[in-house]
Scaffold this active site. Structure first.
Site, PDB file in Angstrom:
ATOM      1  N   TYR A   1      11.282   8.523   1.025  1.00 32.81           N
ATOM      2  CA  TYR A   1      11.178   7.465   0.018  1.00 32.81           C
ATOM      3  C   TYR A   1      11.820   7.813  -1.324  1.00 32.81           C
ATOM      4  O   TYR A   1      11.814   6.979  -2.231  1.00 32.81           O
ATOM      5  CB  TYR A   1       9.703   7.083  -0.182  1.00 32.81           C
TER       6      TYR A   1
ATOM      7  N   ARG B   1       5.119  10.933  -2.544  1.00 37.47           N
ATOM      8  CA  ARG B   1       4.882  10.571  -1.142  1.00 37.47           C
ATOM      9  C   ARG B   1       6.158  10.750  -0.319  1.00 37.47           C
ATOM     10  O   ARG B   1       7.157  10.060  -0.555  1.00 37.47           O
ATOM     11  CB  ARG B   1       4.476   9.099  -1.110  1.00 37.47           C
TER      12      ARG B   1
ATOM     13  N   ALA C   1       3.172  -0.777   4.909  1.00 34.64           N
ATOM     14  CA  ALA C   1       2.645  -0.742   6.285  1.00 34.64           C
ATOM     15  C   ALA C   1       2.146  -2.107   6.765  1.00 34.64           C
ATOM     16  O   ALA C   1       2.177  -2.386   7.968  1.00 34.64           O
ATOM     17  CB  ALA C   1       1.531   0.293   6.386  1.00 34.64           C
TER      18      ALA C   1
ATOM     19  N   ARG D   1      13.526   4.558  12.209  1.00 34.21           N
ATOM     20  CA  ARG D   1      12.326   5.398  12.172  1.00 34.21           C
ATOM     21  C   ARG D   1      11.484   5.169  13.432  1.00 34.21           C
ATOM     22  O   ARG D   1      12.033   4.874  14.476  1.00 34.21           O
ATOM     23  CB  ARG D   1      11.555   5.097  10.877  1.00 34.21           C
TER      24      ARG D   1
ATOM     25  N   GLU E   1      11.978  -9.864   2.163  1.00 36.92           N
ATOM     26  CA  GLU E   1      11.303  -8.631   2.597  1.00 36.92           C
ATOM     27  C   GLU E   1      12.221  -7.451   2.281  1.00 36.92           C
ATOM     28  O   GLU E   1      13.399  -7.478   2.631  1.00 36.92           O
ATOM     29  CB  GLU E   1      11.054  -8.720   4.109  1.00 36.92           C
TER      30      GLU E   1
ATOM     31  N   ASN F   1       7.761  -5.822  -0.819  1.00 41.14           N
ATOM     32  CA  ASN F   1       7.697  -4.651   0.057  1.00 41.14           C
ATOM     33  C   ASN F   1       6.241  -4.530   0.473  1.00 41.14           C
ATOM     34  O   ASN F   1       5.409  -3.967  -0.256  1.00 41.14           O
ATOM     35  CB  ASN F   1       8.161  -3.379  -0.649  1.00 41.14           C
TER      36      ASN F   1
ATOM     37  N   HIS G   1      12.548  -2.963   2.080  1.00 41.60           N
ATOM     38  CA  HIS G   1      12.024  -1.634   2.384  1.00 41.60           C
ATOM     39  C   HIS G   1      12.955  -0.591   1.793  1.00 41.60           C
ATOM     40  O   HIS G   1      14.183  -0.734   1.888  1.00 41.60           O
ATOM     41  CB  HIS G   1      11.921  -1.418   3.900  1.00 41.60           C
TER      42      HIS G   1
ATOM     43  N   PRO H   1       0.793  -1.228   0.000  1.00 39.51           N
ATOM     44  CA  PRO H   1       0.000   0.000   0.000  1.00 39.51           C
ATOM     45  C   PRO H   1       0.827   1.282   0.000  1.00 39.51           C
ATOM     46  O   PRO H   1       1.873   1.360   0.651  1.00 39.51           O
ATOM     47  CB  PRO H   1      -0.816  -0.106   1.297  1.00 39.51           C
ATOM     48  N   ASN H   2       0.312   2.243  -0.742  1.00 44.36           N
ATOM     49  CA  ASN H   2       0.847   3.607  -0.848  1.00 44.36           C
ATOM     50  C   ASN H   2       2.124   3.698  -1.673  1.00 44.36           C
ATOM     51  O   ASN H   2       2.625   4.795  -1.918  1.00 44.36           O
ATOM     52  CB  ASN H   2       1.068   4.231   0.542  1.00 44.36           C
TER      53      ASN H   2
HETATM   54  C1  DQA Z   1       8.262   0.949   3.716  1.00 48.02           C
HETATM   55  C2  DQA Z   1       8.398   1.176   5.223  1.00 48.02           C
HETATM   56  C3  DQA Z   1       7.062   1.002   5.920  1.00 48.02           C
HETATM   57  O1  DQA Z   1       7.210   1.215   7.313  1.00 48.02           O
HETATM   58  C4  DQA Z   1       6.057   1.983   5.388  1.00 48.02           C
HETATM   59  O2  DQA Z   1       4.794   1.768   5.970  1.00 48.02           O
HETATM   60  C5  DQA Z   1       5.960   1.998   3.900  1.00 48.02           C
HETATM   61  C6  DQA Z   1       7.178   1.826   3.105  1.00 48.02           C
HETATM   62  C7  DQA Z   1       9.576   1.245   2.970  1.00 48.02           C
HETATM   63  O3  DQA Z   1       9.688   0.798   1.830  1.00 48.02           O
HETATM   64  O4  DQA Z   1      10.456   1.921   3.489  1.00 48.02           O
HETATM   65  O5  DQA Z   1       4.901   2.242   3.338  1.00 48.02           O
HETATM   66  O6  DQA Z   1       7.941  -0.413   3.506  1.00 48.02           O
END
Ligand code: DQA
Length: 159
Positions: free
Chosen positions: A35, A30, A89, A119, A110, A86, A112, A22-23
């Site tokens: 990011y 964003r 959240a 963070r 996994e 990825n 990120h 998501p997002n």
């Molecule tokens: C994320 C880190 C997560 O905590 C966050 O909710 C994201 C992006 C990252 O790629 O750094 O949406 O996965």
């Protein structure tokens, strides 16, 4: 010759799924300080470039919906040799994704973009890490590239 049981792509090529949660469709606009400025299509194009250098076929998808990500992980059982995930959240909340990863028997890395350990406290815990092959965090788009390389090394050693 690669072991056919671990190869799903045409011409015997390794096939990896890249799942964005998501997002991540909003990358570029964003929180660019966290990011970066690359958009999702730009990130995906860079990944395709690395994949062709590695001789690997990619299947790249993004969803904002937890159940959709679960369905795609199930699909990976038939259609992919490994997954770079990825989960955004959902990493920090989703027992459903954790159970899907544990169920499918396909190696999942996994990743990120940001260093989640540097963070907020709630980002330091991953529901997924224990059932993944490993985790890569903090290298921007490079986290995905490292994830692809890690999966390729793992699959090569398994043969
Ligand atoms: C994320 C880190 C997560 O905590 C966050 O909710 C994201 C992006 C990252 O790629 O750094 O949406 O996965």
């Amino acid at each position: 010759m690669p072991d056919p049981s671990t190869v799903h792509g045409p011409e015997g090529r390794i096939r990896l799924m890249v799942l964005h949660g998501p997002n991540l469709d909003l990358l570029g606009q964003r929180e660019p300080d966290t990011y970066g400025s690359a958009t999702l299509p730009e990130l995906n194009a860079a990944l395709e470039g690395h994949a062709s250098e590695l001789g690997v076929e990619l299947d790249v998808r993004q969803s904002n919906h937890e159940g959709q990500l679960v369905d795609w992980l199930h699909e990976a059982q038939e259609g992919a040799d490994g997954v770079v995930l990825n989960a955004a959240a959902y990493t920090h909340t989703s027992i459903a994704l954790r159970d899907a990863i544990a169920a499918i028997g396909v190696p999942v890395v996994e990743v990120h973009l940001s260093n989640v350990h540097a963070r907020e406290e709630f980002r330091r815990h991953s529901m997924l890490a224990a059932v993944c092959l490993g985790s890569i965090s903090g290298f921007g788009p490079g986290s995905y590239v490292l994830g692809l390389r890690a999966l390729m090394d793992y699959l090569a050693q398994r043969r």
